[in-house]
Design a protein around this motif. Structure first.
Motif, PDB file in Angstrom:
ATOM      1  N   LYS A 196     -13.197   2.567  96.342  1.00 55.27           N
ATOM      2  CA  LYS A 196     -12.495   3.861  96.468  1.00 55.27           C
ATOM      3  C   LYS A 196     -11.330   3.736  97.449  1.00 55.27           C
ATOM      4  CE  LYS A 196     -16.360   6.739  95.116  1.00 55.27           C
ATOM      5  NZ  LYS A 196     -17.589   7.332  95.590  1.00 55.27           N
ATOM      6  N   THR A 197     -11.542   3.010  98.525  1.00 56.36           N
ATOM      7  CA  THR A 197     -10.445   2.769  99.472  1.00 56.36           C
ATOM      8  C   THR A 197     -10.307   1.264  99.670  1.00 56.36           C
ATOM      9  OG1 THR A 197     -12.047   2.981 101.241  1.00 56.36           O
ATOM     10  CG2 THR A 197     -10.653   4.890 100.821  1.00 56.36           C
ATOM     11  N   LYS A 198      -9.129   0.864 100.031  1.00 56.45           N
ATOM     12  CA  LYS A 198      -8.901  -0.571 100.201  1.00 56.45           C
ATOM     13  C   LYS A 198      -9.265  -0.996 101.621  1.00 56.45           C
ATOM     14  CE  LYS A 198      -5.835  -1.380  96.477  1.00 56.45           C
ATOM     15  NZ  LYS A 198      -4.503  -1.626  95.978  1.00 56.45           N
ATOM     16  N   PRO A 199      -9.854  -2.154 101.763  1.00 62.00           N
ATOM     17  CA  PRO A 199     -10.206  -2.625 103.113  1.00 62.00           C
ATOM     18  C   PRO A 199      -8.942  -3.100 103.850  1.00 62.00           C
ATOM     19  CG  PRO A 199     -10.864  -4.219 101.456  1.00 62.00           C
ATOM     20  CD  PRO A 199     -10.243  -3.094 100.720  1.00 62.00           C
ATOM     21  N   ASP A 200      -8.379  -2.221 104.661  1.00 60.35           N
ATOM     22  CA  ASP A 200      -7.123  -2.578 105.329  1.00 60.35           C
ATOM     23  C   ASP A 200      -7.321  -2.844 106.822  1.00 60.35           C
ATOM     24  OD1 ASP A 200      -7.671  -0.065 106.142  1.00 60.35           O
ATOM     25  OD2 ASP A 200      -5.787   0.849 105.506  1.00 60.35           O
ATOM     26  N   SER A 201      -8.590  -2.994 107.207  1.00 61.20           N
ATOM     27  CA  SER A 201      -8.879  -3.310 108.610  1.00 61.20           C
ATOM     28  C   SER A 201     -10.049  -4.286 108.643  1.00 61.20           C
ATOM     29  CB  SER A 201      -9.255  -2.035 109.368  1.00 61.20           C
ATOM     30  OG  SER A 201      -9.903  -2.375 110.576  1.00 61.20           O
TER      31      SER A 201
ATOM     32  N   PRO B  31      -3.928  -6.744 107.682  1.00 57.39           N
ATOM     33  CA  PRO B  31      -4.901  -5.820 108.268  1.00 57.39           C
ATOM     34  C   PRO B  31      -4.412  -5.168 109.566  1.00 57.39           C
ATOM     35  CG  PRO B  31      -5.514  -8.063 108.776  1.00 57.39           C
ATOM     36  CD  PRO B  31      -4.254  -8.138 107.957  1.00 57.39           C
ATOM     37  N   ASP B  32      -4.954  -3.986 109.826  1.00 54.50           N
ATOM     38  CA  ASP B  32      -4.784  -3.293 111.108  1.00 54.50           C
ATOM     39  C   ASP B  32      -3.315  -3.102 111.491  1.00 54.50           C
ATOM     40  OD1 ASP B  32      -7.677  -3.120 111.782  1.00 54.50           O
ATOM     41  OD2 ASP B  32      -7.510  -5.310 111.740  1.00 54.50           O
ATOM     42  N   GLN B  33      -2.536  -2.633 110.510  1.00 64.65           N
ATOM     43  CA  GLN B  33      -1.095  -2.452 110.756  1.00 64.65           C
ATOM     44  C   GLN B  33      -0.737  -1.038 111.227  1.00 64.65           C
ATOM     45  OE1 GLN B  33       1.472  -5.210 110.186  1.00 64.65           O
ATOM     46  NE2 GLN B  33      -0.558  -5.959 110.784  1.00 64.65           N
ATOM     47  N   GLY B  34      -1.734  -0.119 111.210  1.00 70.69           N
ATOM     48  CA  GLY B  34      -1.458   1.255 111.636  1.00 70.69           C
ATOM     49  C   GLY B  34      -1.123   1.335 113.117  1.00 70.69           C
TER      50      GLY B  34
ATOM     51  N   VAL C  86      -5.288 -12.492 106.940  1.00 72.61           N
ATOM     52  CA  VAL C  86      -5.070 -11.346 106.050  1.00 72.61           C
ATOM     53  C   VAL C  86      -6.324 -11.020 105.245  1.00 72.61           C
ATOM     54  CG1 VAL C  86      -2.601 -11.738 105.759  1.00 72.61           C
ATOM     55  CG2 VAL C  86      -4.215 -12.892 104.234  1.00 72.61           C
ATOM     56  N   MET C  87      -6.346  -9.800 104.719  1.00 67.87           N
ATOM     57  CA  MET C  87      -7.424  -9.401 103.819  1.00 67.87           C
ATOM     58  C   MET C  87      -6.998  -9.760 102.397  1.00 67.87           C
ATOM     59  SD  MET C  87     -10.200  -8.075 104.775  1.00 67.87           S
ATOM     60  CE  MET C  87     -10.962  -7.289 106.188  1.00 67.87           C
TER      61      MET C  87
END
Lengths: 525, 309
Positions: free
Chosen positions: B113-118, B212-215, B103-104
């Motif tokens: 500004k944006t969350k690191p989700d990948s 991460p990478d749940q899209g 996980v992140m």
């Protein structure tokens, strides 16, 4: 005959448990797929990383040695040559960090310099944002290791200054002030001892892997440990360790050739020497030293201890007391054997009765300076065989490793005491019909009791603080407290880790205090 | 028993086993720096002279490597019934239990500004110098890199490794240290295991955990179960098998779910704490551990060279 057998047996023991594993390890590393091939060494020479890491290791070791000597030598002069108040307890406090596993000191300093450490609480973001990145890198490593190793040049400066014959300084004082006598007479005479202290710090810092690993400063020992742990290729791991062994070899050879540190020990007198009166500077200097002691030694330990609580200490003790007692037992056993071996080796080196005396001295010092990880890899390679399970699968292998690593130190510590015993006393014993072993046990040992006791205590404390050897060699379920703390650092709660480090600190303090209390009584006996 | 799972989580389970069976356990644990590789190499070194009966690995990829070297023996425990097949070796050399995810971990006070989700945040110039990752030579990070190479192919995998360097990603010695660095604000984000993340959250550190990478187009989160295996010709095979039965039981999975490591049970119907998502509610990376193990072996020189640059 008994003399020759015993001396050869002592030297043979050192070779069997120290040199043979290293030799075997090197021999196996020059074979690839069953044929002679230097491929691992060629790869090491080609890889730019190897050279870069070697450069970083040498830089770290050099800066640490300079820092330790720059701090330790003046402290040694103050403690060994002046009438500074409370100099013995002060010196004892400065020695304390040397007795702790270096990573405990690193953890303690992290509690001071980390982003949320004491510095942040006292000054705020601005200071910690500046200091923290410095701490995680070369400056932090030099700071932590340099302060931990300050006692080495400090003690050697004290010993070297105490060894200067009284009459030389007395004569000089008739014509010159103390400042001139110290600069022109005392320090030049003590130079070999002080430089030897610097060299010792250099090799200790070059071989240290826990602090650079913790502070993320890649060095050669970190590479050799990671190669051993991460690669499936033991020969490659050996090749990665070889440059460190070569550097250690070269440095010990230089020391043996040029500095002749043995001259210091052989001149040791009865301890009487002139003392520099500090006069009106006594108390201001004392205040400065206390301030420095607090900043450099006590503050990290206080930060470490304050980070835990009684409940965690109780829990840590309940969970780890077996490791603590086990470590005490291993260390006491190893220290007893080390003192015996160091005694025989010291006699061999000092009396020079066999041609192997230089080899014995060189071998023991080489093994002392060799990184523990390298020695451990060699021992595993040699003893990991079904027929040798009695040793490999038991703590005996760990005790062997302690002996190989620290025999050089005990030899050096006992040697001045043997040097101070006139040959005529042993001669008198011989004329009365006493055999060599009887002379050694009834004449030399009692007269060298001070060196023997010091050697036992030093060996015991150093075995207690060792991490690399028990981490790699202790059998399943039989680890020591520093090794257990290191493995528990993986996701263990910070306060519990602090509590375990505090236990190590308390154990070391208690053992040191008991040793200091018993030392005069034992040596009087 | 040789153990790569963190000592702080595995030791209580072994103590419970001792208490319940009367069998004494002597364990060796990995350090955080040499995670999964220290004791594994000891097993390899001791192949001809085994000292251990059981290896409790913290991921199954290295278990595959040990199987290939003939160090493990087949054993299908009755306790393994109910554990999905993708988490078990087909020949019974290892069986997975209590999984973790990669996980992140993000510092809440980070000015992002944006969350690191990948995982690709590591190579994104917007996050330059703000990320930290554990040394890919060790532990679950090696398995993760190998899984990425397996999923993406070598070209994209190598570009990712180069991108880490270009984007000034710092290397820590371990996942635990990554979590500490993020928790203390030294770095804004870092990839760690769920147990590293949950333990920091429970310690009250200012961090949040992002899967991460749940899209829809995302790779999914890498799931890494613990793996238990019997060592071939170990000195006490019967006791070893009893320990494996114990480790694979629902009760052990329940304990590990409620411990600070918050590991995800693989048996159906095991009680879990509220914050723990079940294995079905997570978009998991589609991996074949056998292929990842092969890739990991293949990548060893690449990673050595990369780490040494």
């Amino acid at each position: 005959v008994s003399q020759r057998i015993t001396l050869w047996a002592a030297f043979g023991t050192l070779c069997l448990i120290g040199i043979l594993p290293i030799g075997l390890m090197l021999a196996e590393s020059v074979f690839f797929n069953g044929a002679f091939d230097l491929i691992h060494y060629k790869r090491l020479l080609i890889e730019s990383a190897g050279w870069r890491l070697m450069g970083k290791t040498l830089l770290l070791a050099s800066l640490t040695a300079l820092f330790s000597t720059a701090v330790g030598a003046p402290l040694g002069v103050l403690f060994g040559k002046t009438d500074l108040p409370f100099r013995v307890p002060l010196a004892a406090f400065f020695i304390f960090p040397l007795l702790l596993p270096p990573y405990v000191t690193a953890v303690a300093w992290f509690r001071v310099f980390g982003r949320t450490g004491v510095l942040y609480k006292l000054i705020g973001d601005s200071a910690s944002e500046f200091v923290s990145p410095l701490f995680f890198g070369l400056p932090g490593c030099v700071w932590v290791l340099g302060l931990a190793f300050v006692p080495v040049p400090m003690l050697l400066t004290v010993v070297s200054l105490k060894a200067i014959p009284l009459r030389i300084e007395e004569a000089a004082r008739l014509f010159a002030p103390w400042s001139l006598v110290i600069n022109r007479i005392s320090l030049p005479i003590a130079r070999a001892g002080i430089l030897f202290g610097g060299i010792l710090v250099f090799v200790l810092a070059a071989g240290e892997f826990t602090v650079p690993a913790f502070l993320r400063y890649d060095t050669f020992p970190v590479l050799s440990f990671t190669r051993f742990a991460a690669s499936y290729d033991f020969s490659a791991a050996t090749a990665a360790a070889a440059p460190m062994a070569l550097i250690v070899f070269a440095i010990i050879a230089i020391e043996a050739r040029f500095l002749k540190g043995d001259q210091v020990s052989s001149r040791l007198n009865d301890g009487s020497s002139l003392s520099i009166p500090l006069r009106h500077l006594r108390w201001p200097v004392f205040a400065l030293i206390v301030l420095f002691l607090f900043a450099a030694v006590l503050s990290p330990i206080a930060a470490l201890v304050s980070d835990t609580n009684l409940r965690d200490v109780t829990t840590a003790f309940a969970q780890s007391s077996a490791s603590l007692y086990r470590g005490l037992f291993y260390s006491a056993t190893a220290a007893a054997l080390l003192t015996t071996l160091g005694f025989v080796l010291a006699w061999l080196v000092e009396r020079r009765t066999l041609p192997i005396c230089r080899a014995a001295e060189f071998t023991s010092l080489f093994l002392f300076a060799l990184p523990g990880t390298v020695l451990a890899i060699g021992l595993i390679q040699l003893w990991n065989r079904p027929a040798l399970n009695l040793i490999y699968a038991s703590p005996i292998l760990l005790v062997f490793a302690y002996i190989a690593q620290y025999a050089g130190l005990t030899m050096r510590l006992v040697r001045p005491s043997i040097a101070a015993i006139p040959n005529s006393m042993e001669e008198a014993g011989r004329m009365s019909g006493a055999g060599w072993i009887r002379r050694l046990s009834r004449i030399v040992a009692p007269l060298a009791i001070r060196g023997l006791t010091l050697s036992f205590v030093a060996a015991f404390l150093l075995c207690q603080r060792d991490v690399a050897l028990p981490l790699m060699l202790a059998p399943p379920g039989l680890e020591t407290l520093p090794a257990r703390t290191m493995t528990l650092m993986a996701n263990g709660s910070p306060s519990l880790i602090s509590a375990m480090c505090a236990l190590i600190v308390a154990g070391t303090a208690l053992t040191s205090a008991i040793s200091a209390a018993l030392f005069p009584a034992v040596t009087r006996t | 028993v040789y153990v790569s799972e963190d000592q702080v989580f595995s030791e209580p389970i072994l103590k419970d086993f001792e208490r319940e069976t009367g069998i004494t356990v002597h364990a060796i644990f990995d350090t955080e720096e040499a995670k999964s590789t220290g004791v594994m190499n000891r097993l390899i070194a001791e192949k001809g002279n085994p000292q251990a009966d059981v290896y409790w690995a913290n991921e199954p990829v290295r278990a595959e490597a040990l199987k290939k070297q003939g160090i493990t023996a087949a054993y299908v425990s009755a306790s393994a019934s109910g554990i999905p097949n993708e988490f078990r070796d087909a020949e019974g050399h290892w069986t997975g239990f209590s999984a973790r995810g990669r996980v992140m971990l993000v510092n809440k006070s980070a000015r992002l500004k944006t969350k690191p989700d990948s995982v690709l945040a590591y190579t994104d110039p917007r996050f330059r110098g703000r990320g930290v990752i554990a040394n890919p030579l060790f532990g679950t990070t090696t398995a993760y890199i190998a899984a990425l190479f397996t999923a993406w192919g070598d070209k994209k995998g190598n570009e990712f490794l180069d991108g880490l360097k270009r984007n000034d990603v710092k290397i820590s010695t371990s996942n635990g240290e990554t979590a500490d660095m993020v928790a203390s604000g030294e770095f804004d984000f870092g990839l760690a295991d769920t147990d590293d993340a949950v333990s920091r959250i429970r310690q009250g550190k200012p961090v949040e955990m992002i899967l991460p990478d749940q899209g829809n187009s995302g790779l999914g989160m890498l799931i890494l179960p613990n793996a238990a295996m019997i060592i071939r010709s170990g000195p006490h095979p019967d006791n070893g098998r009893r320990l494996i039965d114990y480790l694979l039981s629902k009760e052990t999975e329940r304990k590990l779910a409620f411990a600070d490591c918050a590991q995800i049970p693989l048996h159906p119907g095991v009680a879990t704490p509220a914050e723990l998502k079940s294995i079905d509610a997570i978009k998991a990376m589609n991996v074949d551990y056998h292929k990842v193990a092969n890739k990991m072996q293949e990548l060893q020189p690449v990673l050595n060279a990369w780490a040494g640059q």
